[in-house]
Every structure is written in C-alpha cells, then in structure tokens.
Design a protein around this motif. Sequence first.
Motif, PDB file in Angstrom:
ATOM      1  N   TRP A   1       9.469   6.749   3.504  1.00 57.67           N
ATOM      2  CA  TRP A   1       9.641   5.313   3.708  1.00 57.67           C
ATOM      3  C   TRP A   1       8.343   4.605   3.347  1.00 57.67           C
ATOM      4  O   TRP A   1       7.246   5.093   3.653  1.00 57.67           O
ATOM      5  CB  TRP A   1       9.997   5.018   5.167  1.00 57.67           C
ATOM      6  CG  TRP A   1      11.352   5.548   5.527  1.00 57.67           C
ATOM      7  CD1 TRP A   1      11.710   6.846   5.742  1.00 57.67           C
ATOM      8  CD2 TRP A   1      12.553   4.785   5.672  1.00 57.67           C
ATOM      9  NE1 TRP A   1      13.051   6.952   6.021  1.00 57.67           N
ATOM     10  CE2 TRP A   1      13.600   5.700   5.995  1.00 57.67           C
ATOM     11  CE3 TRP A   1      12.845   3.425   5.590  1.00 57.67           C
ATOM     12  CZ2 TRP A   1      14.894   5.290   6.218  1.00 57.67           C
ATOM     13  CZ3 TRP A   1      14.148   3.010   5.805  1.00 57.67           C
ATOM     14  CH2 TRP A   1      15.155   3.941   6.115  1.00 57.67           C
ATOM     15  N   GLU A   2       8.480   3.467   2.690  1.00 58.17           N
ATOM     16  CA  GLU A   2       7.314   2.641   2.367  1.00 58.17           C
ATOM     17  C   GLU A   2       7.139   1.580   3.436  1.00 58.17           C
ATOM     18  O   GLU A   2       8.102   0.946   3.861  1.00 58.17           O
ATOM     19  CB  GLU A   2       7.488   1.976   1.009  1.00 58.17           C
ATOM     20  CG  GLU A   2       6.275   1.143   0.592  1.00 58.17           C
ATOM     21  CD  GLU A   2       6.410   0.568  -0.796  1.00 58.17           C
ATOM     22  OE1 GLU A   2       5.884   1.178  -1.744  1.00 58.17           O
ATOM     23  OE2 GLU A   2       7.059  -0.496  -0.928  1.00 58.17           O
ATOM     24  N   VAL A   3       5.910   1.403   3.869  1.00 56.52           N
ATOM     25  CA  VAL A   3       5.565   0.374   4.838  1.00 56.52           C
ATOM     26  C   VAL A   3       4.676  -0.641   4.134  1.00 56.52           C
ATOM     27  O   VAL A   3       3.625  -0.281   3.585  1.00 56.52           O
ATOM     28  CB  VAL A   3       4.830   0.978   6.053  1.00 56.52           C
ATOM     29  CG1 VAL A   3       4.436  -0.126   7.043  1.00 56.52           C
ATOM     30  CG2 VAL A   3       5.689   2.026   6.740  1.00 56.52           C
ATOM     31  N   GLY A   4       5.115  -1.883   4.107  1.00 57.53           N
ATOM     32  CA  GLY A   4       4.335  -2.952   3.483  1.00 57.53           C
ATOM     33  C   GLY A   4       3.893  -3.970   4.518  1.00 57.53           C
ATOM     34  O   GLY A   4       4.706  -4.452   5.304  1.00 57.53           O
ATOM     35  N   ILE A   5       2.607  -4.267   4.539  1.00 53.19           N
ATOM     36  CA  ILE A   5       2.027  -5.244   5.466  1.00 53.19           C
ATOM     37  C   ILE A   5       1.376  -6.334   4.627  1.00 53.19           C
ATOM     38  O   ILE A   5       0.669  -6.037   3.650  1.00 53.19           O
ATOM     39  CB  ILE A   5       0.980  -4.595   6.398  1.00 53.19           C
ATOM     40  CG1 ILE A   5       1.511  -3.276   6.991  1.00 53.19           C
ATOM     41  CG2 ILE A   5       0.590  -5.560   7.506  1.00 53.19           C
ATOM     42  CD1 ILE A   5       2.710  -3.431   7.887  1.00 53.19           C
ATOM     43  N   TYR A   6       1.575  -7.590   5.013  1.00 52.75           N
ATOM     44  CA  TYR A   6       1.160  -8.714   4.188  1.00 52.75           C
ATOM     45  C   TYR A   6       0.243  -9.641   4.985  1.00 52.75           C
ATOM     46  O   TYR A   6       0.530  -9.975   6.142  1.00 52.75           O
ATOM     47  CB  TYR A   6       2.394  -9.471   3.673  1.00 52.75           C
ATOM     48  CG  TYR A   6       3.383  -8.521   3.044  1.00 52.75           C
ATOM     49  CD1 TYR A   6       3.187  -8.078   1.738  1.00 52.75           C
ATOM     50  CD2 TYR A   6       4.471  -8.025   3.754  1.00 52.75           C
ATOM     51  CE1 TYR A   6       4.065  -7.171   1.152  1.00 52.75           C
ATOM     52  CE2 TYR A   6       5.352  -7.113   3.182  1.00 52.75           C
ATOM     53  CZ  TYR A   6       5.137  -6.690   1.885  1.00 52.75           C
ATOM     54  OH  TYR A   6       5.995  -5.789   1.321  1.00 52.75           O
ATOM     55  N   PHE A   7      -0.874 -10.056   4.347  1.00 54.57           N
ATOM     56  CA  PHE A   7      -1.913 -10.846   5.012  1.00 54.57           C
ATOM     57  C   PHE A   7      -2.283 -12.054   4.156  1.00 54.57           C
ATOM     58  O   PHE A   7      -2.190 -12.017   2.925  1.00 54.57           O
ATOM     59  CB  PHE A   7      -3.189 -10.011   5.205  1.00 54.57           C
ATOM     60  CG  PHE A   7      -3.019  -8.768   6.038  1.00 54.57           C
ATOM     61  CD1 PHE A   7      -3.316  -8.770   7.395  1.00 54.57           C
ATOM     62  CD2 PHE A   7      -2.590  -7.578   5.459  1.00 54.57           C
ATOM     63  CE1 PHE A   7      -3.176  -7.621   8.158  1.00 54.57           C
ATOM     64  CE2 PHE A   7      -2.445  -6.422   6.214  1.00 54.57           C
ATOM     65  CZ  PHE A   7      -2.740  -6.446   7.566  1.00 54.57           C
ATOM     66  N   THR A   8      -2.723 -13.111   4.835  1.00 49.28           N
ATOM     67  CA  THR A   8      -3.325 -14.253   4.134  1.00 49.28           C
ATOM     68  C   THR A   8      -4.828 -14.294   4.339  1.00 49.28           C
ATOM     69  O   THR A   8      -5.498 -15.205   3.862  1.00 49.28           O
ATOM     70  CB  THR A   8      -2.707 -15.577   4.623  1.00 49.28           C
ATOM     71  OG1 THR A   8      -2.810 -15.653   6.046  1.00 49.28           O
ATOM     72  CG2 THR A   8      -1.245 -15.679   4.209  1.00 49.28           C
ATOM     73  N   GLU A   9      -5.376 -13.307   5.054  1.00 49.69           N
ATOM     74  CA  GLU A   9      -6.811 -13.092   5.178  1.00 49.69           C
ATOM     75  C   GLU A   9      -7.091 -11.630   4.862  1.00 49.69           C
ATOM     76  O   GLU A   9      -6.224 -10.773   5.032  1.00 49.69           O
ATOM     77  CB  GLU A   9      -7.312 -13.402   6.592  1.00 49.69           C
ATOM     78  CG  GLU A   9      -7.084 -14.834   7.051  1.00 49.69           C
ATOM     79  CD  GLU A   9      -7.554 -15.025   8.490  1.00 49.69           C
ATOM     80  OE1 GLU A   9      -8.768 -14.892   8.735  1.00 49.69           O
ATOM     81  OE2 GLU A   9      -6.702 -15.288   9.358  1.00 49.69           O
ATOM     82  N   SER A  10      -8.304 -11.349   4.411  1.00 48.92           N
ATOM     83  CA  SER A  10      -8.653  -9.976   4.071  1.00 48.92           C
ATOM     84  C   SER A  10      -8.422  -9.058   5.267  1.00 48.92           C
ATOM     85  O   SER A  10      -8.967  -9.301   6.352  1.00 48.92           O
ATOM     86  CB  SER A  10     -10.120  -9.900   3.637  1.00 48.92           C
ATOM     87  OG  SER A  10     -10.456  -8.581   3.269  1.00 48.92           O
ATOM     88  N   PRO A  11      -7.609  -8.015   5.136  1.00 48.41           N
ATOM     89  CA  PRO A  11      -7.238  -7.200   6.290  1.00 48.41           C
ATOM     90  C   PRO A  11      -8.341  -6.257   6.748  1.00 48.41           C
ATOM     91  O   PRO A  11      -9.312  -5.997   6.021  1.00 48.41           O
ATOM     92  CB  PRO A  11      -6.026  -6.413   5.771  1.00 48.41           C
ATOM     93  CG  PRO A  11      -6.248  -6.325   4.302  1.00 48.41           C
ATOM     94  CD  PRO A  11      -6.912  -7.610   3.909  1.00 48.41           C
ATOM     95  N   ASP A  12      -8.167  -5.739   7.943  1.00 50.31           N
ATOM     96  CA  ASP A  12      -9.080  -4.771   8.539  1.00 50.31           C
ATOM     97  C   ASP A  12      -8.790  -3.400   7.942  1.00 50.31           C
ATOM     98  O   ASP A  12      -7.878  -2.693   8.378  1.00 50.31           O
ATOM     99  CB  ASP A  12      -8.877  -4.766  10.064  1.00 50.31           C
ATOM    100  CG  ASP A  12      -9.742  -3.731  10.770  1.00 50.31           C
ATOM    101  OD1 ASP A  12     -10.544  -3.052  10.102  1.00 50.31           O
ATOM    102  OD2 ASP A  12      -9.608  -3.606  12.007  1.00 50.31           O
TER     103      ASP A  12
END
Length: 289
Positions: free
Chosen positions: A45-56
């Motif tokens: 499974w692919e997990v995609g996480i989306y940010f509008t600031e540079s992630p940790d």
Amino acid sequence: MPTWTALSQVSGRDAADTLAELCEDLTPEPVGSGVFEIEDGSDRWEVGIYFTESPDEIGLALLAAAQGANPFVISELPEVDWVAHVRRELTPVEAGRFFVYGSHDEDKVPADAEPLLIEAAMAFGTGHHGTTKGCLEALDRLLSSGWKPGRVADIGCGTAVLAMAAARVLPGTVLASDIDPVAVDVAAANVLANGLDGRVVCIEAVGFDHPMLDDAAPFDLVFANILKQPLIDLAPDMARHVAQQGRAILSGLLVTQAADVIAAYDAAGFDLESQEEIGEWATLVVTRR
C-alpha cells in the motif's frame, strides 16, 4: 502556494492506515493524506502525506521505521495553475452519442450529441480515462441495440458522469453513490450544472449499503467503475441488487485483471456479455442469469 509530498510503501492495509493516522500528529501538520493499494497482488500500500510547509523529515523517518514501511520520499512540487493546465491539455471526449466537455469547449458540442459538462477543476473522473470512456461506449452500444433499462444505479460514481449519461437518455431517476463525501458533493454540483437536478440523486454509501439503493432494487443496469478488488468484493451484493437479465457495466480494471473479475461475477451468477479494451483498461458488460 508550494506543496510538499511524502510518499512511502508498506505491507498491509492496517499498517498503511496506522502510518497515515500517525502522520497527522506531525508538526507542521499535513493538509491531507491518502492510502492506496498497489494493484499488483503484493498487498503493498502507498501512503501519501501532503504539506503546505516543509515537513519534518526526521519525524517522518521515525514513523516509517516504526511501522516497517519504506522511508518516505519527500518532494516539493512547483506552483502550477493546474486547472488552467488541465484545460489546455484536456480536449472533449466523444463516446458514442455522448460528448464530455469542459465549459471552455462549449462551442464544440455537436448538435446531435448528448452533452455532459464536467469542469476541469472537478476531480474523480472527467471522462478522459479509458475506463470512463469504455463505460460510456458500452452504454451507447446497449442503447443502440434497443435495450432500455428502467432502474439504474451508479456505484462509486465519482463525478456522476455515468449516472448523468443514463439520465440524459432514459426516463426515471438514477441513483449515484460514492464512499467519499467529497465525491458526492462534486457529483451533486455536476448534476446541477447539467440541468439534471431531480433526475440524478447523489448519496454517500459503501457499495449498495443505503436504504435508497435497497428500496430501488432490483436494478436493470448498474455501473461500477471502481477497482479490481472492490469489484470482486461487490459481486455477491451486485447479484442481490441486479434484476434477472439485468446488466452491470464494470470497469476500473486493467486488461490483465479482467479474468479474475469475470470469474468472481460468474460465481455470483453473471454471464460475460462483452469485454472491450481501451489501451491497458478493460470494460466488462455482464448479465445476471
């Protein structure tokens, strides 16, 4: 506004859901996440996480390691006016008598076509994908043969383009359902934009699990343009909701996956009527015995 994506893979749906949920507690917080099965039989499974600031990046790495997932691959996406881009790239789609277009191509609608307006900004299927086009062409062929189904449902409707196509050419009310509430909102907006308010009713449901679908069954025609495994899982319930000699138009599957879906529907009491292919995508028409 710049956007960052963080993508990982992990074995098993539970681990993927857990990883996506844990990422929601990161700082900065993500603006969205998604879990998608990789359709190769590997149960990856692919997990995609989306940010509008540079992630940790360290936090993401620790969470991936704790869940036995691949390290996250982080990318910064350029700022693009995607709606303008899509409008430039997407041309109208002709599928038999149906003509799917955006408002920027309104002057191209043929006088003898059944028009279906889907804006480029709307997600969940514009009609350009081989699966949607295949379903529209299958419906057109069935209608051209003289078949006129009475009760119609669109399961996993997305933009409701298939439900609207049926409503354009058939009497009665078409039920359009989707598991995603955002898709239901998009579908309802499209129904209004196409002047089909009251002809297509959009509801949130998992498969056929909704009182309106139960009450309206048995259906003469059901669309299900989803994915291979959901189609297989849906087969027994499809048999309970499709009338004898009723049809289902199935897509969202690769040509290489068609045999498995055909086998599942044969076991559920359906005969294969036709299989059409557009590129790597297959569309099946099955008839309930």
